[in-house]
Design a protein around this motif. Sequence first.
Motif, PDB file in Angstrom:
ATOM      1  N   GLU A   1     -14.912  -9.794  -1.389  1.00 35.23           N
ATOM      2  CA  GLU A   1     -13.954  -8.804  -1.867  1.00 35.23           C
ATOM      3  C   GLU A   1     -13.208  -8.073  -1.678  1.00 35.23           C
ATOM      4  OE1 GLU A   1     -15.704  -7.267  -5.744  1.00 35.23           O
ATOM      5  OE2 GLU A   1     -17.635  -8.214  -5.793  1.00 35.23           O
TER       6      GLU A   1
ATOM      7  N   ALA B   1      -9.251  -7.696  -2.037  1.00 35.09           N
ATOM      8  CA  ALA B   1      -8.234  -5.858  -2.746  1.00 35.09           C
ATOM      9  C   ALA B   1      -7.417  -6.369  -1.942  1.00 35.09           C
ATOM     10  CB  ALA B   1      -9.434  -5.785  -2.186  1.00 35.09           C
TER      11      ALA B   1
ATOM     12  N   LYS C   1     -13.696  -9.738 -10.162  1.00 40.08           N
ATOM     13  CA  LYS C   1     -12.822  -9.899 -11.455  1.00 40.08           C
ATOM     14  C   LYS C   1     -11.360  -9.687 -11.175  1.00 40.08           C
ATOM     15  CE  LYS C   1     -16.104  -9.479 -14.941  1.00 40.08           C
ATOM     16  NZ  LYS C   1     -15.980  -8.671 -16.044  1.00 40.08           N
ATOM     17  N   LYS C   2     -10.789  -9.026 -10.562  1.00 44.18           N
ATOM     18  CA  LYS C   2     -10.021  -8.532 -10.748  1.00 44.18           C
ATOM     19  C   LYS C   2      -8.338  -8.975 -10.451  1.00 44.18           C
ATOM     20  CE  LYS C   2      -6.441  -4.582  -8.775  1.00 44.18           C
ATOM     21  NZ  LYS C   2      -6.482  -2.571  -8.199  1.00 44.18           N
TER      22      LYS C   2
ATOM     23  N   GLN D   1      -8.427 -12.341 -11.850  1.00 42.60           N
ATOM     24  CA  GLN D   1      -7.132 -12.021 -12.764  1.00 42.60           C
ATOM     25  C   GLN D   1      -5.886 -12.135 -12.397  1.00 42.60           C
ATOM     26  OE1 GLN D   1      -8.720  -8.531 -14.787  1.00 42.60           O
ATOM     27  NE2 GLN D   1     -10.114  -9.316 -15.400  1.00 42.60           N
ATOM     28  N   ALA D   2      -5.714 -12.047 -10.869  1.00 45.76           N
ATOM     29  CA  ALA D   2      -4.210 -12.225 -10.524  1.00 45.76           C
ATOM     30  C   ALA D   2      -4.030 -13.653  -9.974  1.00 45.76           C
ATOM     31  CB  ALA D   2      -4.447 -11.568  -8.757  1.00 45.76           C
TER      32      ALA D   2
END
Length: 406
Positions: free
Chosen positions: A201, A205, A232-233, A236-237
Amino acid sequence: MKTGRKLLCRLSMLLVIAMVGIPFLGSFSGESHVQASNQKKKTEASELAVHYLDVGQGDCILAACDGEYMLIDAGDNNQGTKIQNYLTKQGVKKLKYAVGTHPDADHIGGLDVILYKFDCGTVMMPDQSKDTAAYRDVVDTMKQKGYRNTVPETGERFMLGSAECTVLSPGKKYEDANNNSIVLRVEHGENTFLFMGDAEEEAEADILKSGADVKADVLKVGHHGSRSSSAKKFLQAVDPSYAVISCGEDNSYGHPHAETLNNLRAMGVDVFRSDEQGTIVAVSDGSKITWNSAPSDSWKAGEPKGSSDAAGSKADHSGGNGAAVSAPSGAGSAVTGTIQQDSGSGTPSPGEAAPPTGSYIGNKNNNKLHKASCGFLPMEKNQAVFSTREEAVAAGYDDPCKKCNP
């Protein structure tokens, strides 16, 4: 008189040169046209084949395009000869690129065999060493073969045939070996593939912060489907249509974790798994992607060997450092090691969003059709809402969800 003869002679020579030159120039022009035409046909007919090799609990990917080959990782120490034989059967004689995403044994364990058996144009590994036999074997083989390590820079681009590869990470040096993984995005025509290594993660990020284009049709899921990756972020990207998880059957780390599978399923992503399907091959013709097998439909999370408690803290695979990963708070049933199932009641559970208006929901990513009460609806932006089943089928959503059976 002499002047007239000289002038006539010169005119005659120019005429001969012109007559001889005309067919020569015509032939040259025609040859150039043929070459250009052949080049165009070659580009149009170009294929990128991506082989996700089944190497148990590890990673190994062979990308082939226009007669050029790139190997990304090479499994654990006992996989070298198996990978060598597979490459030979695929007609590989030389690797244009050999990439060791990071120095963990399950990624570079067999790389020494590959580097010794095949000529390699460029060897890439991150700027990180590890005091292990697997890493020393790779370094020793590189010295023996005269290879030098190329540390790729973030944003660097290079070609594999007609496919363009871009380095997305690492943009800095991390303490954790997994986050130092070389992350590659490969574009072939309209199709894109993303290879995450074991990036977690923190690295995900940072990739998003860099503004890099991470959109991809196919995602090689980071860290074997661990909950420490695939936030999740980030998912989704990327917004993938397909995901590939490379992990060993009944592996001791419980990969893939339920949280990761839940996230992928909620997005309507088709998942392929080496622990269930063996070696997986995707072929891009520049506009569409075909596969050698159907996606997995088990959605079964991994279970650590010798443990019946998949919800408790357990050692996650992190390059052998034994770091324990606790179940995140508020994760609910996703942490139990099972995938959330549809109750069939149509009533949302506490904390769950109410279903959208309409009786049937189509997934724009894969044309699957769901009941509005289904527990596996896609993200809202990927939903097509219909009042009747007939209306949905007429619009092309004719692949019924196997869980809610619309």
